[in-house]
Structure formats: C-alpha cells, structure tokens
Design a protein around this motif. Structure first.
Motif, short mmCIF file in Angstrom:
data_model
loop_
_atom_site.label_atom_id
_atom_site.label_comp_id
_atom_site.label_asym_id
_atom_site.label_seq_id
_atom_site.Cartn_x
_atom_site.Cartn_y
_atom_site.Cartn_z
N PRO A 28 0.73 -1.21 -0.13
CA PRO A 28 0.11 0.07 0.18
C PRO A 28 0.83 1.27 -0.01
O PRO A 28 0.43 2.10 -0.79
CB PRO A 28 -0.76 0.10 1.33
CG PRO A 28 -0.86 -1.60 1.72
CD PRO A 28 0.42 -2.19 0.99
N LEU A 29 1.86 1.38 0.72
CA LEU A 29 2.74 2.37 0.63
C LEU A 29 3.33 2.74 -0.53
O LEU A 29 3.55 3.69 -1.25
CB LEU A 29 3.90 2.19 1.90
CG LEU A 29 4.68 3.61 2.19
CD1 LEU A 29 3.70 4.69 2.58
CD2 LEU A 29 5.89 3.47 3.02
N THR A 30 3.68 1.56 -1.40
CA THR A 30 4.47 1.65 -2.78
C THR A 30 3.22 2.34 -3.70
O THR A 30 3.58 3.27 -4.31
CB THR A 30 4.62 0.33 -3.30
OG1 THR A 30 5.62 -0.30 -2.43
CG2 THR A 30 5.15 0.23 -4.87
N LEU A 31 1.95 1.84 -3.38
CA LEU A 31 1.06 2.45 -4.52
C LEU A 31 0.64 3.91 -4.06
O LEU A 31 0.40 4.78 -4.88
CB LEU A 31 -0.22 1.64 -4.28
CG LEU A 31 -0.21 0.27 -5.08
CD1 LEU A 31 -1.17 -0.83 -4.49
CD2 LEU A 31 -0.08 0.65 -6.33
N GLY A 32 0.40 4.00 -2.82
CA GLY A 32 0.29 5.50 -2.23
C GLY A 32 1.23 6.37 -2.34
O GLY A 32 1.08 7.44 -3.19
N LEU A 33 2.45 6.03 -2.09
CA LEU A 33 3.66 7.11 -2.41
C LEU A 33 3.88 7.28 -3.79
O LEU A 33 4.35 8.57 -4.34
CB LEU A 33 4.87 6.76 -1.87
CG LEU A 33 5.20 6.98 -0.19
CD1 LEU A 33 6.46 6.48 0.14
CD2 LEU A 33 4.94 8.30 -0.13
N GLY A 34 3.54 6.21 -4.71
CA GLY A 34 3.75 6.54 -5.98
C GLY A 34 3.12 7.52 -6.58
O GLY A 34 3.33 8.08 -7.40
N VAL A 35 1.60 7.64 -6.33
CA VAL A 35 0.96 8.67 -6.85
C VAL A 35 1.43 10.05 -6.27
O VAL A 35 1.29 11.11 -6.78
CB VAL A 35 -0.73 8.59 -6.39
CG1 VAL A 35 -1.66 9.73 -6.87
CG2 VAL A 35 -1.16 7.32 -7.21
N VAL A 36 1.78 9.98 -4.98
CA VAL A 36 2.06 11.60 -4.46
C VAL A 36 3.30 12.08 -5.05
O VAL A 36 3.31 13.07 -5.65
CB VAL A 36 2.26 11.24 -2.88
CG1 VAL A 36 2.90 12.51 -2.21
CG2 VAL A 36 1.22 10.82 -2.12
#
Lengths: 514, 382
Positions: A28-36
């Motif tokens: 989830p952090l990979t996906l979330g930070l990816g967008v940010v």
C-alpha cells in the motif's frame, strides 16, 4: 488410507496469512507514495521549481526503501500457490494462472524497469522522460495490483468458467467475465484507493513530525497539501466502493456479511451495529432466539438492510439462518440448509467418481449420466468436503472487530485530512493536531490490515467460494516442513521490517534537501 | 481445432523456454554478486560493482516472477506438481531471491540494523546458491523427479491431493543426481563469466577491468568443462518419449540427440548460441573490446532456449516421473485449456513492447559506464 492432517492445513494457512500480511504492509505504501511523488514531480515539470523536484526526490527515497520489500514478499506469495496449495493450482490454475502471468508480463516489468530509471536516471534522461518513468512506475504498480485483485476477486466470486471432469479442473470460458466481474472492479477500486489513503496519511504523518520539530516547514506544508487532496479523493472512493463491496458480499457471500456484523439471527429491517462488544462464548449453536450474542451494542435500525439491498424492510439472513436455510433468496428461490448443500456436494463428488470410472471403461452412457448429475450439483461441489455445518462459520469476533476498525478509522482519516486541508499553514499552531497527524500512521496500517482480515478471514473455509475448501486445496507435505518455512519467513520478514523501519527513521531524520 | 491446440502448447513451451533463457542470461547479476570480493578489492570498487549489477537486479527478479506466472498459466500441472512436491528446492530458491531483494537497497543505508557486510554476504549467498539451485531444478527437466499424479484422487474427500511426491526429501534428492548438480555448476560459472563481461562493459575503472579480464580464463574453462560434460551426457543418455497417438510414455535411447537431429532449427540455434558465447568470451580475452557481453548474452539465450526446447518439443516428456512413468508431464497432459492458451497468446503480443522499453531503460542507464566520481556524487547510489 492417508488422511490430510488438519494441522497441515492450519500451518499452510498460517504461512500464507503471514506472507500476505507482511506483503500488505509494504504494497500500500508503494502504491500510495507512487501517486504522491508522481504528482509532485509533475508540479516540478510544470513549474521548474527545484523545491518540488527535491520534495519528490525525498518521497522517492522512502518509496525505494519500501519497494524492494514489497516485491520480496510478493515473490513468496505467488509461488506459495504452487508450493502449499498444489491441488488449488491444478483445480483452478487454468483461470487463476492467467491474471498472474498477465501481471508479470504487462505490469511488473513496467514497474521494475521504470523504477530504475526513476531512481537512477535524474542526470541520465530528460525531465520529460524522467517524469514519464515516474508515472510508469506508479502505473505499473497499479496494474500489478489490478491483476492480483482480479485473481483474488475470482476466488471470492468464481465466474466465467466451467468444470471439465475429464481434466478434473475448472476451465476458463470467458476471459472478460473473469477480468471485469463486478466484484473484481469493486475490489480493485477499493483496495487501490485504500492504498492511496495509506500513502497520503503516511506523508501527512511524516510532515507533521517535521512541523513539530520546526524543520522543513515549506516542504512539510506543501506535502500535506498534496497528500490531503489526494487522500480526501481516495477516502471518497474508498467509502463508495466499500459500500458497493458490502452489497456484493451480501449477495454472494452472506456468511461473510453475517460474520462482519456479528449477526446470528436474521430479520427484516436488519439494523447495523455501529459499535458493540460480542460475548466471547457466543456461538451460533448456543444462542437462543432473541439472544444477539452481544454484551452491549449501539445499533442503527434498518441500516444493514438498506446498505445491503437498498430496501429498509429486506430480510438479511443471520448465521443461523444461513446454516438452517429455508429463507427466500434475492432471485426468488429458497436457500438450502448447510446439510442440504453438503449432501449436494457429496452427490457432485460421487458423480465425478462415477464419471472417471466410466471414462476409464469407455462407457459413454454412464459418462453422460454421471456428467448430468455432476453438472446439476457442481455449484455445491466444495460443500462435499466439509465435515459439519460449523465448518462454514468463520471466526466471528475477528471479522466483526476488524470490520469496525477499518470503517471507523477510515472515517477518522477523512476528518483529519479535511481539517489539515482547511487549516493550511495554520496547522502549525496546533501541536495536538500535529501529534494526531503522526498518530494516524500506525492506525492507517492497522485499518489496512483489518480490511484484508475482513475479506480473507470472512470467506473461510473457502479457497474458492463454494467449490473448493482449504482442506481440498492444500499440498501434501510434512507438517514439519511447513512449520520450518513458516518460522524462517517469520524471522526473515520481521528482521526486514525492523531494518526498513530503522532505515526509514534515519532517512526521515536526515530530511529533504529543501 | 486439435492442431491449433497442439500449436499453442508448443508456442507456450517456446515462451516458457525463452523466459527461462532470459532468466539465465540475466543471472549475470548473481554472477556479479558472487564476484564482489574477488573483483572488488576496495570499498569504492565494491560499491561500483554493486551499483553496476544493482541497476539490473529488478529485471532478473521480474523475469523469475514472470517465468513462474507464465508456467502457472500455461502448464498448471507442472506448477502444482513441482512446486508442491519439490518444496525444499523451490523454497530455497525463493529465500535466496528474498535475500537479494532487500540487500541491494539496504546495504549502504544508515540504520540498516545488520551492517553493510551482512547484506553483502546475503548478496553472495544469492549469487552462488541461486544459479546452482536453479540449474539443479532445471536438471530435473531432463533427469526426472519422484512424483505420482492421480487426478481421480480428488474424489477421495479425506486425501484429495492430485500430485504427490514419492519421497520425504521433497526436492532435495535432486542434488543426489550429479548431472543435475553439473547443470547447476554450469549456470554458476556461466553467470560469473557473463558478470565479468558485463563489468567490462559497464564499469570504467582500470583495476576492475584488469581483474575481470584476468579471471575470465579460469571461469571460462570451468564453465566449458561443466557445460560440455552436461551436453555430451545429455546427448548420449536415454530420454522420455511420448507416443503422440496414445500418449503413453516410454524410455527412448538417445532421445535428446534424436530431438536435435529431428529439429535442425533447434540444433542450429544451439550451435549458433554456443559460437556466440565463445565469441563473446574470445572478444574479451583476445582483444581490447568491452562488448563481449552482447554476443555472449545472445549466445546464452539461444543455447538455453535450444536446450529447453529439446526438453519439451518433439514428443518429449519435459518433467519425467521416476516413480510412475505414465505420470510424467508432457505438453499435452499438463497444459491449460485451449481457450486459456489462446487468450494468453493474445496477451503475449505485448512482449515485444516490453522488450522495447526494457531496451530503452537499459540504454538510458548504461550509456555512460559507471565511474568512481559518479558513485561519490550520487546520493541515490547503493
């Protein structure tokens, strides 16, 4: 006769759960930070303001630390379908293998190729090419999640296939029915938006720490602003898709809904328990009529019926009703009891046995007869492996509390993100709010894990809903082998997690270069 | 319809073989890890080497994942039989790769808990064990494994397991077969040869270049001894043939030699692959060229591709059972349905595009060889 050891099933499940839960810490952090970070680099590309480049770079550094862990745990997860669930791999591999292969070919290569350009390519490619690489990394990660969630959704709602008794497996009949099933679409939207939420809460939490320490104020406030906007959007999607998913669960997995609600006795106009405490000894087989099984609860009348069916007077079956059967189904039919479904399942298994014997004897009429019996009972095939109706009831307290943690925490995140967005730079004046921002980071991980507990524990005992229970899916291994690998993974993953937290802490303490 | 299905089965065995061949080539990353202390004598040299292969490790990792996913989608009975049966071999391979995944990223980060040397030892473990174990596992494609398949077992509700391993070693017995180990050692030395060629091309440092060249002869000799031993043994040994009419499996003398003679294109691919590999090594040994990795890499892909095609094509059981000959896995009895293979074949059309963007990324990152200054100045470097 060799019998599958029940402790083998428990340890195999424990190993899969362990790997999945660790995987779900990192992904989830990979996906979330990816967008940010992609949004931040886009701002840099448009404004040419070096501040935004350095801001994006800082979050990329944390992304990179986390990224490797996600793929390490993911590798184990993928191969465990073969190593620990060999029957599963054959029984549904014709359908389930396809999304996994597509994930590798289409998504994972994109992610892993462009992440190297994103990370090492700042001085090697043009700004536009670098921005493209950043977005491609984020897109690759999202597509990767898409195909994995398509596969997971199919396990919960198996469609687009037929059973072939000659090969003794389920075979794909319609790819698009599998890939675009309503459950898959909702599961993907819900899981990915929850990852964005987790990533943005992480960014807000870290930024709050800088504000408390009085460091990197512009960086922190800018990061909070970007994260709060994305996070609020994610919250809206999470809420909508969560509601839609619950409606689908009510339709296709009523036992999961009943467990999530701690709901033993069905009724018309069923209320939704907002909060409550279940009695530890409450169970479907020791509750009398009128005994809800709760110490106390706060219930909103008729809300469960409304959320599940949009009809305030609709009947929602409880655990006891699902086991006893006899209630009216949404399609107008009558629900079978657990015993009846188990009986039909045994008929299906017997028919398969007869078909195989007839096939060996090249007895065409017998094959046709067995095939007809198999087809008419196949819907209940997996029930034939169950020993008693109680096998169908998942651990109610775990699912009930996990569901509440997920929902209540998500509402809290929306509230906090809204306050941060509205206050803007004024947030620096409120230290309690900054501390609250930091405190949401562990909470969002807890909520994220709780979501998967609801989804996966709630569907027990099924590997594939209705057609394959865990007991018939497992590999024939020595229990000690699985125990050894379980503890190896536990030790290794825990060490890796501690190391990651320590490295992240050091990187955060060092801070961005702006 | 049937012909189309058989064609798709062969097409998917080709893709699996191609992925396996690419994986073997990309294991130059593992070879490089195993050379970290041999070629890198100072901390800066080791960092340069680590950063050189460190920008490629995701590709090896992804190829392994895709190899597994593609095998699952196209030949699920292999996935369920081999992974579920040869449990320990596959688990050890996976553990090796897990160690690799975080070690690159963590090795030089502050607060990494275990210290830089520990992570490099993990990389060394992965560098040595992964090629040996993968080679040993690939060896079972030719020499078989002990398993029994009974699809009717599913109707036994107390013990419904379809694929069962016939011994309690669960895959570890593969190392008892010396020819499996021989293939494992072939892969180890091949990965080290390729790593030296890759470093020559990718690192701009006189000391490293000199050490890569000086050690190449010894590594190449070891590789050739193991490789030729394996190939000669394979060509002279019995194989597992499938009767295309009744699907019965039998032992056939010189099966793999017969396969190569029956498929001249595969034989030519193998010979061309070996020649290119030798050319790559020769370029590095007998000229100042730093481009030996390219012919050697292509040669590796072609050679491994040809050997794997030889294992499955021309009516050959690609995963023979030593416990029950008729349980052996063939393209026909282990593959996915016609529909699934067709769908997946359409999906496979994206592969050229994937190769295109990998080429772009590779060129973008490797246009200029790694120098000491770059590592000193780059805050993102490993």
């Amino acid at each position: 006769m060799e019998v599958i050891d029940s402790s083998l099933i428990d340890w195999s499940r424990a190993q899969f759960a362990l790997t999945a839960m660790y995987h779900w810490i990192f992904v989830p952090l990979t996906l979330g930070l990816g967008v940010v970070m992609a949004v931040m680099e886009t701002i840099y590309y448009r404004t040419r303001d070096v501040f935004w480049r350095e801001t994006a770079k800082f979050w990329m550094k944390l992304f990179a630390i986390n990224f490797a862990m996600g793929i390490a745990t993911g590798l184990i997860l993928e191969f465990q379908f073969g190593t620990n669930w060999s029957n599963y791999s054959w029984f549904v591999g014709d359908i389930f293998g396809a999304p996994l292969a597509i994930e590798g070919m289409v998504a994972f290569f994109m992610e892993s190729t462009f992440v190297a350009v994103m990370y090492f390519g700042w001085n090697k490619v043009s700004k536009r090419a670098h921005l493209t690489a950043t977005w491609m990394t984020s897109l690759g990660a999202t597509l990767s999640a898409l195909w994995i969630l398509v596969a997971n959704a199919w396990m919960q709602y198996p469609v687009g296939m037929h059973f072939n008794p000659e090969t003794v497996r389920n075979e794909m009949a319609d790819f698009w029915t599998v890939a675009l099933s309503p459950v898959a679409i909702m599961k993907f939207s819900h899981a990915v938006s929850s990852c964005w939420l987790l990533g943005t809460i992480f960014v807000v939490g870290v930024s709050c720490w800088y504000l408390i320490k009085g460091r990197h104020e512009r960086f922190a406030l800018s990061s909070i602003k970007v994260a709060a906007i994305i996070g609020l959007l994610a919250t809206a999607i999470v809420s909508y898709t969560g509601h839609k998913s619950a409606s689908q669960v009510a339709q296709h997995q009523p036992m999961k809904l009943a467990a999530a609600e701690g709901y033993y006795h069905g009724e018309h106009g069923a209320g939704l328990v907002a909060v409550g405490m279940l009695r530890p000894n409450a169970s479907w087989d020791n509750l009398d009529e009128g005994d809800s099984g709760f110490h106390w609860k706060v219930e909103i009348p008729s809300l469960l019926s409304i959320l599940a069916t949009h009809d305030p007077q609709a009947f929602i079956p409880g655990i006891k009703d699902i086991l006893a059967g006899g209630y009216e189904l949404p399609d107008g039919g009558k629900a079978l009891s657990a015993q009846q479904m188990m009986q039909r399942g045994k008929l299906a298994i017997d028919a398969l046995r007869d078909f195989r014997l007839a096939m060996e004897a090249a007895d065409q009429p017998a094959m046709t007869d067995a095939r007809a019996r198999l087809d008419s009972n196949f819907k209940y095939f997996g029930y034939g492996y169950l020993r008693s109706p109680s096998d169908l009831v998942p651990p109610v307290p775990l699912v009930f509390y996990a569901f509440r943690v997920m929902v209540i925490a998500t509402a809290a995140f929306a509230f906090i993100l809204l306050i941060f967005l509205m206050l803007g730079a004024r947030v620096t004046r409120s230290r309690p709010l900054l501390w609250a921002g930091m405190a949401t980071v562990p909470l969002v991980y807890l909520a994220s894990q709780a979501g998967w507990v609801v989804s996966e524990v709630g569907r027990q005992p099924w590997a594939i809903q209705g057609i394959l229970p865990n007991t018939a899916a497992v590999s024939k291994l020595d229990v000690s082998s699985v125990q050894i690998t379980f503890f190896i993974f536990l030790t290794l993953f825990t060490l890796m997690l501690i190391a990651e937290i320590c490295i992240m802490k050091k990187s955060i303490q060092k801070g961005p270069s702006v | 319809m049937l012909e189309d299905y058989v064609l798709l089965q062969h097409y998917w065995w080709f893709l699996i073989s191609l992925l396996g061949a690419l994986l073997v080539f990309l294991m130059f990353v593992q070879g490089g890890q195993s050379l970290l202390w041999c070629v890198g004598h100072t901390e800066m040299e080791r960092r340069m080497l680590s950063n050189s292969t460190g920008r490629k490790w995701e590709l090896t990792f992804t190829t392994l994942v895709t190899f597994g996913g593609a095998f699952f989608a196209s030949f699920p009975l292999f996935y369920s039989t081999s992974f579920g049966g040869a449990y320990w071999v596959w688990m050890l391979i996976l553990l090796c790769f897990v160690l690799q995944a975080f070690s690159y990223e963590f090795q030089n980060k502050k607060g990494n808990l275990l210290g830089s040397t520990t992570y490099r030892v993990f990389l060394l473990i992965n560098g040595v064990l992964a090629p040996v174990l993968i080679g040993t596992a690939l060896g079972t494609f030719f020499h078989g494994a002990e398993f029994i398949i009974n699809k009717s077992a599913l109707v036994d509700i107390t013990a419904p397991t379809i694929s069962q391993w016939s011994n309690s070693w669960h895959g570890l017995e593969a190392v008892i077969n010396l020819w499996n180990v021989c293939l494992g050692l072939t892969l180890l030395f091949l990965s080290r040869v390729l790593a030296r060629l890759y470093y020559l091309n990718n690192v701009d440092d006189a000391a490293i270049v000199a050490r890569c060249r000086s050690g190449l002869v010894k590594e190449s000799v070891f590789f050739l001894v193991f490789f030729l031993s394996f190939v000669i043994h394979l060509l002279l040994s019995d194989g597992f043939a499938v009767n295309p009419l009744n699907h019965l499996i039998s032992i056939e003398p010189y099966k793999y030699l017969n396969n190569l003679l029956a498929m001249p294109a595969v034989l030519a691919t193998l010979l061309l692959g070996v020649l290119l590999l030798l050319l790559g090594i020769g370029l590095a040994l007998f000229s100042r060229s730093k481009r030996g990795i390219w012919p050697a890499g292509l040669g590796t892909v072609l050679s491994v591709l040809a050997l794997l095609l030889c294992a499955g094509w021309n009516n050959t059981a690609y995963y023979p059972s030593l416990s029950d000959l008729q349980s052996s896995l063939t393209l026909t009895n282990s593959c996915s349905s016609h529909f699934t293979l067709k769908v997946m074949s359409i999906v496979s059309l994206v592969i050229p595009f994937v190769l295109l963007y990998i080429t772009y990324a590779w060129r973008a990152l490797d246009r200029v060889p790694i120098t000491e200054d770059e590592i000193k100045d780059d805050h993102e470097a490993y």
